[in-house]
Design a protein around this motif. Structure first.
Motif, PDB file in Angstrom:
ATOM      1  N   MET A 208      44.042  74.009  65.716  1.00  0.00           N
ATOM      2  CA  MET A 208      45.408  74.271  66.173  1.00  0.00           C
ATOM      3  C   MET A 208      45.460  75.459  67.125  1.00  0.00           C
ATOM      4  SD  MET A 208      48.761  75.192  63.860  1.00  0.00           S
ATOM      5  CE  MET A 208      48.015  76.692  63.165  1.00  0.00           C
ATOM      6  N   PHE A 212      46.943  74.274  71.004  1.00  0.00           N
ATOM      7  CA  PHE A 212      48.381  74.160  71.230  1.00  0.00           C
ATOM      8  C   PHE A 212      48.868  74.793  72.527  1.00  0.00           C
ATOM      9  CE2 PHE A 212      48.462  78.405  69.348  1.00  0.00           C
ATOM     10  CZ  PHE A 212      49.528  79.023  69.997  1.00  0.00           C
ATOM     11  N   CYS A 235      53.608  68.392  69.156  1.00  0.00           N
ATOM     12  CA  CYS A 235      53.117  67.537  68.074  1.00  0.00           C
ATOM     13  C   CYS A 235      53.637  66.112  68.250  1.00  0.00           C
ATOM     14  CB  CYS A 235      53.538  68.099  66.720  1.00  0.00           C
ATOM     15  SG  CYS A 235      52.634  69.577  66.218  1.00  0.00           S
ATOM     16  N   TRP A 390      49.930  70.017  62.199  1.00  0.00           N
ATOM     17  CA  TRP A 390      48.828  69.756  63.137  1.00  0.00           C
ATOM     18  C   TRP A 390      47.659  69.072  62.444  1.00  0.00           C
ATOM     19  CZ3 TRP A 390      48.225  69.405  68.141  1.00  0.00           C
ATOM     20  CH2 TRP A 390      46.940  69.387  68.680  1.00  0.00           C
TER      21      TRP A 390
END
Length: 396
Positions: A208, A212, A235, A390
């Motif tokens: 993650m 991201f 997401c 995630w």
């Protein structure tokens, strides 16, 4: 300057899998143990540096220069020992941020020394240590090279304004790598990953914290000040691409194998890895998308109750001398946190070494620097929620 060592055939990340990729710790202390914040006045121990000329330094494997003929020797470190008389116990023991955190956190939360004077971990994990008060503020007055030469882009991350507690060891960029010849076109935007001709030939990073920020930048988000809704939007977008079969899989550093074999044509990637890949396949390119890319660092910290704090500060400052930073950069091939090292490399009489000064993945040019940003970190109050979502997408 003297001839610098040649670039190693393997980078540190090449041998690791999923740097910090577990992203499953929902509480700051990890392992289900409540965190224990340490107040500023309780972090220091009597410093033995003056009477004990030594220190212990924990780092990642393959993250320092070595001698061509004697791989066990580390020229820049040996130069420090010879100049100062300080002996350094250099331990290559860090293989994963979360694993290392879990190993030393019981001592730190119970206010016990960890028998290490200096550690190197990723900045997103450094933020956790800083918030918990598990690292000591450095005496920048004893580090003139850091004060003068630290890259302005890295000087004040959100988790450590002014870099009072941390100093970057090496830096890097999370962007997009692709095979230009096999794909037959350029990639310039994050959204290009979702093009029809890449269906099933794209990978994203599984961690993650690693994945991201770049995806948010593709949405035009300022990653220095992103919001909860920004995270949940990416997401949703990733879930949609998974359902379409666009994303082949989520990876640690094994994206290197997929990209080299041609199974994958484009992927999230680290700049340092791509330098290594390009040596074997010049058709592989690294791009900082027009929307921007994440600049990250792995940083040096002095843990609470370290017994040789002054020695550790002196060692850190040694590596911020431009000539030392240049020698290190010639080996590790990450973004050098000392821009002045560029001129040192450029003046080398060795053509291969001098060429490194022009590599934007080691010294980003002005246009690239404008598109780089350091993401704000994820505090404990958000991490559990974000990690759960995630990891559900990734399949952890």
């Amino acid at each position: 300057m003297p001839l610098l060592p040649k670039t190693p055939s393997l980078s540190r990340r090449t041998l690791l899998r999923g740097l910090g990729g577990s992203a499953v710790l929902g509480v700051p202390a990890g392992c289900g143990v409540p965190a224990a914040h340490v107040a500023p006045g309780d972090r220091a121990a009597p410093d033995r540096s003056a009477v004990e000329p030594r220190l212990t330094w924990a780092n990642w494997p393959l993250y320092i220069d070595t001698d061509d003929e004697h791989p066990g020797r580390r020229p820049t470190l040996e130069a420090f020992e010879k100049e100062t008389g300080i002996s350094v116990d250099y331990v290559e023991e860090i293989n994963d941020n979360d694993e290392f955190f879990g190993r030393i956190s019981p001592a730190l939360m119970n206010h016990r020394p960890v028998d290490r004077d200096l550690i190197v971990i990723s900045d997103w994990m450094c933020g956790r240590f800083v918030r918990l008060g598990w690292v000591q503020e450095m005496d920048r007055g004893s580090q003139p090279n850091v004060a003068e030469h630290l890259d302005p882009l890295l000087r004040s991350p959100a988790f450590d304004p002014g870099r009072r507690f941390t100093v970057p060891w090496q830096s890097g960029i999370t962007g997009i790598a692709y095979n230009r010849r096999r794909l037959g076109r350029e990639i310039r935007h994050v959204s290009d990953l979702w093009a029809a001709d890449l269906k099933g030939r794209v990978t994203l990073l599984s961690g993650m914290d690693e994945a991201f920020a770049l995806l948010m930048q593709g949405n035009g988000v300022d990653i220095t000040d992103w919001r909860t809704d920004d995270f949940h939007l990416i997401c949703e977008q990733v879930e949609e691409q998974v359902a379409k079969g666009q994303i082949r899989r989520f990876t640690g550093n094994d994206y290197i194998k997929d990209l080299s074999s041609g199974d994958v044509l484009a992927c999230q990637a680290y700049s340092g890895d791509v330098i290594q890949l390009q040596a074997d396949d010049p058709d592989i390119e690294f791009v900082v998308p027009e929307e921007g890319a994440e600049l990250w660092a792995e940083s040096l910290m002095i843990p609470d109750l370290a017994r040789h704090k002054a020695n550790a500060e002196r060692l850190i400052d040694h590596y911020y001398r431009p000539e030392v930073a240049a020698e290190l950069a010639a080996w590790v091939n990450y973004v050098c946190p000392v821009p002045a090292a560029r001129d040192v490399l450029a003046s080398s009489g060795d053509e291969e070494t001098a060429a490194l000064a022009e590599d934007p993945l080691i010294f980003p040019d002005a246009a690239m620097r404008e598109r780089l940003a350091i993401a704000r970190d994820i505090p404990a109050g958000e991490r559990a929620e974000f990690a759960k979502r995630w990891n559900g997408i990734v399949g952890v």
